[in-house]
Scaffold this motif. Structure first.
Motif, short mmCIF file in Angstrom:
data_model
loop_
_atom_site.label_atom_id
_atom_site.label_comp_id
_atom_site.label_asym_id
_atom_site.label_seq_id
_atom_site.Cartn_x
_atom_site.Cartn_y
_atom_site.Cartn_z
N GLN A 378 0.86 -1.18 0.00
CA GLN A 378 0.00 0.00 0.00
C GLN A 378 0.90 1.24 0.00
O GLN A 378 1.41 1.65 1.04
CB GLN A 378 -0.94 0.03 1.20
CG GLN A 378 -1.89 1.21 1.15
CD GLN A 378 -2.81 1.31 2.35
OE1 GLN A 378 -3.57 2.27 2.47
NE2 GLN A 378 -2.78 0.33 3.23
N ARG A 380 1.35 5.19 -0.60
CA ARG A 380 0.52 6.40 -0.61
C ARG A 380 1.16 7.56 -1.38
O ARG A 380 0.70 8.70 -1.27
CB ARG A 380 0.17 6.82 0.81
CG ARG A 380 1.33 7.25 1.67
CD ARG A 380 0.85 7.64 3.07
NE ARG A 380 1.91 8.21 3.88
CZ ARG A 380 1.76 8.62 5.14
NH1 ARG A 380 0.58 8.49 5.73
NH2 ARG A 380 2.77 9.13 5.81
N ARG A 425 -10.07 -0.61 9.30
CA ARG A 425 -10.83 -0.34 8.09
C ARG A 425 -11.03 -1.66 7.34
O ARG A 425 -10.19 -2.55 7.41
CB ARG A 425 -10.11 0.64 7.15
CG ARG A 425 -9.64 1.94 7.78
CD ARG A 425 -10.77 2.86 8.19
NE ARG A 425 -10.26 4.16 8.62
CZ ARG A 425 -9.84 4.44 9.86
NH1 ARG A 425 -9.86 3.49 10.80
NH2 ARG A 425 -9.42 5.66 10.16
N TRP A 427 -10.79 -3.65 3.92
CA TRP A 427 -10.10 -3.61 2.64
C TRP A 427 -10.30 -4.97 1.95
O TRP A 427 -10.43 -5.99 2.62
CB TRP A 427 -8.59 -3.39 2.80
CG TRP A 427 -8.17 -2.05 3.30
CD1 TRP A 427 -8.10 -1.63 4.61
CD2 TRP A 427 -7.71 -0.94 2.51
NE1 TRP A 427 -7.63 -0.35 4.68
CE2 TRP A 427 -7.39 0.11 3.41
CE3 TRP A 427 -7.55 -0.74 1.14
CZ2 TRP A 427 -6.90 1.34 2.97
CZ3 TRP A 427 -7.06 0.48 0.71
CH2 TRP A 427 -6.75 1.51 1.61
N THR A 450 -12.29 -4.60 9.37
CA THR A 450 -12.21 -3.38 10.14
C THR A 450 -12.18 -3.71 11.64
O THR A 450 -12.09 -4.88 12.02
CB THR A 450 -13.40 -2.46 9.81
OG1 THR A 450 -13.22 -1.19 10.44
CG2 THR A 450 -14.72 -3.07 10.28
N THR A 463 -13.80 7.61 1.13
CA THR A 463 -12.93 7.05 0.10
C THR A 463 -11.48 7.14 0.56
O THR A 463 -11.16 7.82 1.55
CB THR A 463 -13.08 7.81 -1.22
OG1 THR A 463 -12.74 9.19 -1.02
CG2 THR A 463 -14.50 7.70 -1.74
N ASN A 464 -10.60 6.44 -0.13
CA ASN A 464 -9.18 6.45 0.20
C ASN A 464 -8.38 6.64 -1.08
O ASN A 464 -8.52 5.85 -2.02
CB ASN A 464 -8.79 5.14 0.89
CG ASN A 464 -7.41 5.20 1.50
OD1 ASN A 464 -6.43 5.43 0.82
ND2 ASN A 464 -7.33 4.98 2.80
N ASN A 466 -5.45 5.98 -1.78
CA ASN A 466 -4.49 4.91 -2.06
C ASN A 466 -5.05 3.86 -3.01
O ASN A 466 -4.30 3.10 -3.62
CB ASN A 466 -4.03 4.24 -0.77
CG ASN A 466 -3.24 5.20 0.12
OD1 ASN A 466 -2.85 6.28 -0.32
ND2 ASN A 466 -3.01 4.82 1.36
N TYR A 476 -12.44 -0.38 0.00
CA TYR A 476 -12.12 0.28 1.27
C TYR A 476 -13.42 0.77 1.89
O TYR A 476 -14.31 1.28 1.19
CB TYR A 476 -11.19 1.47 1.01
CG TYR A 476 -11.02 2.44 2.16
CD1 TYR A 476 -10.03 2.24 3.12
CD2 TYR A 476 -11.86 3.55 2.29
CE1 TYR A 476 -9.87 3.13 4.18
CE2 TYR A 476 -11.71 4.45 3.34
CZ TYR A 476 -10.71 4.23 4.28
OH TYR A 476 -10.55 5.11 5.33
N ASP A 478 -14.67 2.73 5.77
CA ASP A 478 -14.31 3.23 7.10
C ASP A 478 -15.54 3.19 8.01
O ASP A 478 -16.14 4.21 8.32
CB ASP A 478 -13.76 4.65 6.98
CG ASP A 478 -13.32 5.22 8.33
OD1 ASP A 478 -13.38 4.49 9.33
OD2 ASP A 478 -12.94 6.41 8.38
#
Length: 528
Positions: A378, A380, A425, A427, A450, A463-464, A466, A476, A478
């Motif tokens: 991952q 970023r 979270r 994923w 999560t 949203t993310n 990454n 993803y 949260d």
């Protein structure tokens, strides 16, 4: 370093520990609990580590779960406890019964390793001492090794910070009546009250100071286990458990703590080893683990393998006790070259060999790695030639990850799946041997659950960025919750379960997304 990190049980230690937990009661043994005025079954019941002919039954006697001595306010004498196992929920058709001794040196915990049960069968169990009777728990044995069951329902979870919210997700998990539950770490948190705040504040407080010794770790486990929702989840199905960092100290690595603070007991290696020994002893006492996991000082054997017939192998891993220290000072780091060192390991050589040997020997439809920290790369940072990744995850041990991934590819593992916790979270990720090559094939998938509560209420619809930088990262979310799976010979489905809030009690659960893995095919498929 490797030898100092192994759990080496001597014959004397093993004999002593077994005597403390599973020996039969004799006429000369202590009172059967008749003198206890109130029920000591305040921490509920649990089961774990099922085999085709048995399972571990657990309880721990405590009159006051948060007594600051860590003893549960129990008298400092052994107490005789009777167990019963039945083939019906009403406990009328008892198939096993016996007596064990709950001893003060083991915090009056009981671990009964049953044998002689039918494979692939459902059972119910309870404990008695004096006039007091425990709640009834449901458990099941694994299928026989040659059998290919039609389906296995399995839920997995991690990261339950008591202060950040109510454990409603555990209650919802129990209501699904899964066949098996995996807990992937951060079962409890070490912090003193109010030192770790959730996004929306803390709904309740930890009892006692930061956990550093046996009394405080026992007290903290007692407080968590006294939660009715957590008790319901333990009573619903057998569990497979492994620890991560917060069961001891945030982001610890082998004999290296997060910070070298004297007030935390981390200022010397010897003091941190003593802290780790206390944490492991309390963890053993409060989990449905077999005697093979009895700690030996600061060492504890928790990596192990469970076979669910020919359907699935569960490789339960330990990514804390044997790892090298996090590179570049821990945290997210850009262009940290030491993380690429081929000699660095997150598993240690012995566990890595055990895992690779397990891949080679496997004949299962599905090989599932139950482990703690983010496995897929991952990054970023979207810039060419720059990486910015987490040193606490497998990204900080890139060569170690590549050896494991290449290991299942070389062994021809039919369907490899990595299950992960830690990051609070949801994923869903596809896995590669080489993440730098955009054309590299997908060789497996990762499902990340999560937290049960950690960080507090989530952000629906978040949203993310990454995801765009890392195209192998597929999903993803949260929000708090867990992952519910159904494993069949032809497919594995994963439902990402979420709550709209954890700072409010008894909220409903919903499915945010569902994915499917198909037998013999690589890559996640989003279900409508």
């Amino acid at each position: 370093m490797e030898l100092s990190r192994r759990t080496l049980l001597t014959g004397t230690l093993a004999t002593t520990a077994v005597a403390a937990t599973t020996i039969p009661a004799r006429a000369a043994d202590p009172s059967p609990g008749a003198a206890l005025r109130v029920s000591p079954f305040t921490l509920g019941v649990a089961s774990g580590d099922p085999t085709p002919d048995g399972v571990v039954l657990w309880t721990r006697l405590a009159l006051d779960p948060v007594d600051e001595s860590g003893t549960g306010a129990m008298p400092s004498r052994p107490v005789s406890v009777r167990y019963e196992v039945a083939s019906d929920e009403g406990m009328r058709r008892v198939v096993k019964r016996g007596n064990v001794i709950a001893r003060p040196e083991s915090a009056h915990s009981v671990h009964v390793e049953l044998t002689g049960l039918r494979p692939g069968a459902e059972y119910w169990f309870r404990f008695r001492t004096g006039r007091h009777i425990s709640p009834v728990g449901r458990t099941r044995t694994a299928p026989a090794g040659h059998e290919l069951p039609a389906a296995l329902t399995m839920a997995f979870a991690s990261c339950s910070q008591f202060e950040h919210g109510w454990f409603t997700a555990y209650r919802r998990m129990a209501e699904e009546n899964p066949d098996l539950v995996l807990h992937l770490g951060d079962y409890q948190y070490e912090y003193k009250a109010k030192s770790y705040l959730g996004r929306d504040g803390n709904v309740r407080d930890h009892a006692g100071p930061e956990t550093t010794d046996l009394a405080t770790y026992r007290q903290r486990h007692g407080q968590y286990k006294s939660d009715a929702d957590l008790q319901a989840a333990h009573a619903a199905a057998p569990w497979l458990v492994v620890f991560d960092d917060h069961e001891v100290d945030n982001n610890w690595a082998d004999e290296i703590p997060e910070n070298t603070n004297s007030w935390e007991g981390n200022d010397t290696t010897a003091r941190f080893r003593a802290r780790r020994a206390a944490a492991f002893q309390a963890y053993w006492e409060n989990m449905p683990l077999r005697r093979s996991s009895i700690p030996s000082g600061p060492d504890m054997q928790v990596f192990r393998r469970l076979q669910w017939g020919r359907l699935a192998n569960f490789h339960m891993m330990d990514t804390r006790q044997y790892r090298d220290d996090q590179a570049c000072g821990d945290g997210w780091k850009a262009n940290c070259e030491p993380r690429l060192d081929p000699n660095r390991s997150i598993t240690g050589a012995r566990q890595e060999k055990w895992l690779l040997d397990g891949f080679k020997a496997s004949k299962a439809q599905w090989d599932i790695l139950g482990q703690q920290v983010f496995f897929a790369e991952q990054d970023r940072n979207a810039s060419e030639g720059v990486t910015d990744v987490s040193m606490d995850s497998w990204d900080g041990y890139a060569a170690s990850r590549k050896r494991i991934t290449q290991g299942w590819v070389s062994a021809g593992v039919r369907n490899p799946v990595v299950l992960t916790g830690d990051v609070h979270r949801h994923w869903a990720n596809d896995l590669k041997v080489d993440y730098r090559d955009p054309d590299a094939p997908v060789v497996g998938s990762e499902l990340v659950c999560t937290s049960i509560t950690s960080t507090g209420n989530g952000k629906p619809g978040a949203t993310n960025p990454n995801l765009a930088i890392n195209p192998h990262l597929k999903y993803y979310a949260d929000q708090r919750g867990y992952v519910s799976t159904t494993i069949r010979p032809q497919s594995m489905t994963a439902d990402f379960k979420v709550l709209d809030a954890v700072t409010v009690k008894d909220r409903p659960i919903s499915t945010a997304a569902s994915f499917e893995l198909v037998d013999g095919q690589r890559g996640l498929r989003r279900k409508a």
